[in-house]
Design a protein around this motif. Structure first.
Motif, PDB file in Angstrom:
ATOM      1  N   GLN A   1      -4.304 -12.548  -0.376  1.00  0.00           N
ATOM      2  CA  GLN A   1      -3.111 -12.207   0.389  1.00  0.00           C
ATOM      3  C   GLN A   1      -2.810 -10.707   0.300  1.00  0.00           C
ATOM      4  O   GLN A   1      -2.799 -10.142  -0.804  1.00  0.00           O
ATOM      5  CB  GLN A   1      -1.905 -12.998  -0.113  1.00  0.00           C
ATOM      6  CG  GLN A   1      -2.009 -14.489   0.130  1.00  0.00           C
ATOM      7  CD  GLN A   1      -2.122 -14.823   1.606  1.00  0.00           C
ATOM      8  OE1 GLN A   1      -1.376 -14.299   2.427  1.00  0.00           O
ATOM      9  NE2 GLN A   1      -3.070 -15.684   1.943  1.00  0.00           N
ATOM     10  N   PRO A   2      -2.538 -10.049   1.426  1.00  0.00           N
ATOM     11  CA  PRO A   2      -2.206  -8.612   1.370  1.00  0.00           C
ATOM     12  C   PRO A   2      -0.913  -8.368   0.620  1.00  0.00           C
ATOM     13  O   PRO A   2       0.039  -9.148   0.722  1.00  0.00           O
ATOM     14  CB  PRO A   2      -2.080  -8.226   2.852  1.00  0.00           C
ATOM     15  CG  PRO A   2      -1.815  -9.510   3.566  1.00  0.00           C
ATOM     16  CD  PRO A   2      -2.519 -10.578   2.797  1.00  0.00           C
ATOM     17  N   HIS A   3      -0.896  -7.279  -0.151  1.00  0.00           N
ATOM     18  CA  HIS A   3       0.247  -6.962  -0.991  1.00  0.00           C
ATOM     19  C   HIS A   3       0.370  -5.448  -1.060  1.00  0.00           C
ATOM     20  O   HIS A   3      -0.631  -4.750  -1.221  1.00  0.00           O
ATOM     21  CB  HIS A   3       0.029  -7.539  -2.398  1.00  0.00           C
ATOM     22  CG  HIS A   3       1.249  -7.573  -3.255  1.00  0.00           C
ATOM     23  ND1 HIS A   3       2.073  -8.665  -3.345  1.00  0.00           N
ATOM     24  CD2 HIS A   3       1.786  -6.629  -4.075  1.00  0.00           C
ATOM     25  CE1 HIS A   3       3.057  -8.418  -4.196  1.00  0.00           C
ATOM     26  NE2 HIS A   3       2.917  -7.173  -4.641  1.00  0.00           N
ATOM     27  N   SER A   4       1.578  -4.937  -0.925  1.00  0.00           N
ATOM     28  CA  SER A   4       1.784  -3.486  -1.004  1.00  0.00           C
ATOM     29  C   SER A   4       1.774  -3.027  -2.455  1.00  0.00           C
ATOM     30  O   SER A   4       2.352  -3.677  -3.328  1.00  0.00           O
ATOM     31  CB  SER A   4       3.123  -3.097  -0.357  1.00  0.00           C
ATOM     32  OG  SER A   4       3.050  -3.205   1.045  1.00  0.00           O
ATOM     33  N   TRP A   5       1.129  -1.866  -2.677  1.00  0.00           N
ATOM     34  CA  TRP A   5       1.000  -1.301  -4.019  1.00  0.00           C
ATOM     35  C   TRP A   5       1.531   0.119  -4.013  1.00  0.00           C
ATOM     36  O   TRP A   5       1.089   0.947  -3.221  1.00  0.00           O
ATOM     37  CB  TRP A   5      -0.460  -1.320  -4.463  1.00  0.00           C
ATOM     38  CG  TRP A   5      -1.083  -2.672  -4.396  1.00  0.00           C
ATOM     39  CD1 TRP A   5      -1.943  -3.137  -3.438  1.00  0.00           C
ATOM     40  CD2 TRP A   5      -0.877  -3.763  -5.303  1.00  0.00           C
ATOM     41  NE1 TRP A   5      -2.285  -4.435  -3.698  1.00  0.00           N
ATOM     42  CE2 TRP A   5      -1.648  -4.849  -4.834  1.00  0.00           C
ATOM     43  CE3 TRP A   5      -0.110  -3.916  -6.471  1.00  0.00           C
ATOM     44  CZ2 TRP A   5      -1.673  -6.085  -5.494  1.00  0.00           C
ATOM     45  CZ3 TRP A   5      -0.146  -5.142  -7.123  1.00  0.00           C
ATOM     46  CH2 TRP A   5      -0.919  -6.204  -6.646  1.00  0.00           C
TER      47      TRP A   5
ATOM     48  N   ALA B   1       2.683   8.668   0.964  1.00  0.00           N
ATOM     49  CA  ALA B   1       1.886   7.973  -0.039  1.00  0.00           C
ATOM     50  C   ALA B   1       0.614   8.761  -0.342  1.00  0.00           C
ATOM     51  O   ALA B   1       0.004   9.358   0.545  1.00  0.00           O
ATOM     52  CB  ALA B   1       1.523   6.581   0.460  1.00  0.00           C
ATOM     53  N   THR B   2       0.223   8.766  -1.591  1.00  0.00           N
ATOM     54  CA  THR B   2      -1.085   9.292  -1.963  1.00  0.00           C
ATOM     55  C   THR B   2      -2.139   8.420  -1.298  1.00  0.00           C
ATOM     56  O   THR B   2      -2.041   7.192  -1.354  1.00  0.00           O
ATOM     57  CB  THR B   2      -1.265   9.251  -3.493  1.00  0.00           C
ATOM     58  OG1 THR B   2      -0.247  10.045  -4.105  1.00  0.00           O
ATOM     59  CG2 THR B   2      -2.643   9.765  -3.894  1.00  0.00           C
ATOM     60  N   PRO B   3      -3.144   8.997  -0.646  1.00  0.00           N
ATOM     61  CA  PRO B   3      -4.180   8.172  -0.021  1.00  0.00           C
ATOM     62  C   PRO B   3      -4.757   7.159  -1.006  1.00  0.00           C
ATOM     63  O   PRO B   3      -4.988   7.473  -2.175  1.00  0.00           O
ATOM     64  CB  PRO B   3      -5.233   9.199   0.408  1.00  0.00           C
ATOM     65  CG  PRO B   3      -4.455  10.458   0.626  1.00  0.00           C
ATOM     66  CD  PRO B   3      -3.379  10.438  -0.425  1.00  0.00           C
ATOM     67  N   TRP B   4      -4.980   5.945  -0.512  1.00  0.00           N
ATOM     68  CA  TRP B   4      -5.447   4.864  -1.383  1.00  0.00           C
ATOM     69  C   TRP B   4      -6.703   5.254  -2.153  1.00  0.00           C
ATOM     70  O   TRP B   4      -6.795   5.003  -3.359  1.00  0.00           O
ATOM     71  CB  TRP B   4      -5.708   3.613  -0.554  1.00  0.00           C
ATOM     72  CG  TRP B   4      -6.391   2.529  -1.320  1.00  0.00           C
ATOM     73  CD1 TRP B   4      -7.694   2.153  -1.268  1.00  0.00           C
ATOM     74  CD2 TRP B   4      -5.779   1.674  -2.302  1.00  0.00           C
ATOM     75  NE1 TRP B   4      -7.953   1.130  -2.137  1.00  0.00           N
ATOM     76  CE2 TRP B   4      -6.795   0.810  -2.784  1.00  0.00           C
ATOM     77  CE3 TRP B   4      -4.484   1.554  -2.808  1.00  0.00           C
ATOM     78  CZ2 TRP B   4      -6.554  -0.169  -3.757  1.00  0.00           C
ATOM     79  CZ3 TRP B   4      -4.237   0.588  -3.780  1.00  0.00           C
ATOM     80  CH2 TRP B   4      -5.264  -0.258  -4.247  1.00  0.00           C
ATOM     81  N   SER B   5      -7.663   5.878  -1.507  1.00  0.00           N
ATOM     82  CA  SER B   5      -8.916   6.213  -2.180  1.00  0.00           C
ATOM     83  C   SER B   5      -8.685   7.176  -3.334  1.00  0.00           C
ATOM     84  O   SER B   5      -9.302   7.048  -4.400  1.00  0.00           O
ATOM     85  CB  SER B   5      -9.917   6.809  -1.186  1.00  0.00           C
ATOM     86  OG  SER B   5      -9.383   7.968  -0.568  1.00  0.00           O
TER      87      SER B   5
END
Length: 310
Positions: free
Chosen positions: A187-191, A289-293
């Motif tokens: 399930q998608p979840h925001s982090w 947001a800081t880029p996910w990578s």
């Protein structure tokens, strides 16, 4: 130069203190144990003591509420903290920035936004909603200025075994073992990345516009734990796997642990999409947001560099 009283010296309180000190602010850190943080003045106080807060905060511009009692203690610990912090800040005539979460929104229509209605799905959400209502009412009466910064589950360097995307997730995966997680793995979840939480707290305190409202921390990603595990295998050579705790296990363990009982009660957040849209906060406060990578790379490096946590 601004002066701030930071209540709490955990991951968020310590990160916030470091950021404020770095930019030249005069920072006082208030904890029950008198925790000392670099560049800040330490005071020993209980966050349930309005007199102590008002005394420690003489001359401060902003009080930041960054304490976080254990899950099992929320029902008894949070209400007196909220009352004392609102009362103490009102006596100072200053601004109050509280660090919050998305629990009060319950099983909201996705994605959640700064304007999603308060509809708690369990007691912890109701407790947080009541705390914000107390601060908002004081703001409405002109006794102080108050905002609440809300974040989804956090991750980043230092996130320990109680974080859903913390040590008990990354360490087993990177070591070739199985990481057990609460709820479904697909399930998608925001982090929310810890440094971005700090950035949003600072921006909310500096904001010259509307107060008496909530802001959301822009999440770095909305991936499921299964997707993150796959990325760790593909990009970082991890060989572990992620699996959900067996059905009913948390409920059984909750019979013996108040904290695990509360984890089970809020596990609905991992049974379906739990996605946050903080575009309004980004647009108005200028936080991104800081880029996910980048955030994931820094997080992985921190766990590989640090000794295994208990």
């Amino acid at each position: 130069m601004s002066r701030a009283l930071v209540l709490g010296a955990g991951l968020i309180g310590a990160g916030l203190t470091a950021r404020l000190v770095e930019r030249g602010d005069d920072v006082i850190v208030g904890t029950r144990s008198g925790t000392t943080l670099p560049g800040a003045r330490a005071v020993t106080l209980d966050a349930t003591d309005a007199d102590a807060i008002a005394t420690a905060g003489v001359g401060v511009d902003t009080v930041f509420l960054c304490v976080n009692p254990p899950y099992g203690q929320w029902a008894t610990a949070w209400p007196p903290v909220f009352r004392a912090v609102v009362d103490g800040t009102a006596r100072l005539g200053g601004s109050l920035v509280t660090m919050g979460n998305l629990y009060s929104l319950g099983r909201a229509t996705m994605p959640m936004t700064e304007h999603s209605p308060e509809q708690p799905a369990e007691a912890k959400g109701a407790i947080r909603a009541a705390g914000w209502a107390l601060a908002k009412a004081a703001d409405d009466r002109g006794e102080l200025r108050a905002v609440e910064v809300r974040a989804s589950d956090y991750f980043g360097a230092g996130a320990g075994p109680t974080a859903h995307l913390g040590a008990r997730f990354f360490e087993p995966l990177l070591a070739g073992r199985t990481a057990r997680v609460v709820g479904a793995t697909d399930q998608p979840h925001s982090w929310a990345y810890l440094p971005d939480i700090v950035s949003t707290l600072v921006a909310a305190a500096d904001h010259d516009g509307e107060w008496g409202r909530t802001w959301h921390v822009p999440p770095s990603g909305d991936a499921s734990r299964g997707q993150i595990a796959a990325e760790l295998r593909a990009q970082y050579g991890a060989t572990g796997r992620v699996r959900s705790y067996p059905p009913g296990l948390l409920a059984t363990l909750g019979l013996f642990s108040a904290d695990l009982r509360e984890v089970h009660r809020s596990s609905y957040q991992f049974a379906a999409p739990f996605v946050d849209d903080a575009s309004e906060s980004s647009r108005i406060l200028g936080v991104t947001a800081t880029p996910w990578s980048d955030a994931l790379a820094a997080t992985v490096a921190s766990y590989r560099a640090a000794p295994r946590q208990a």
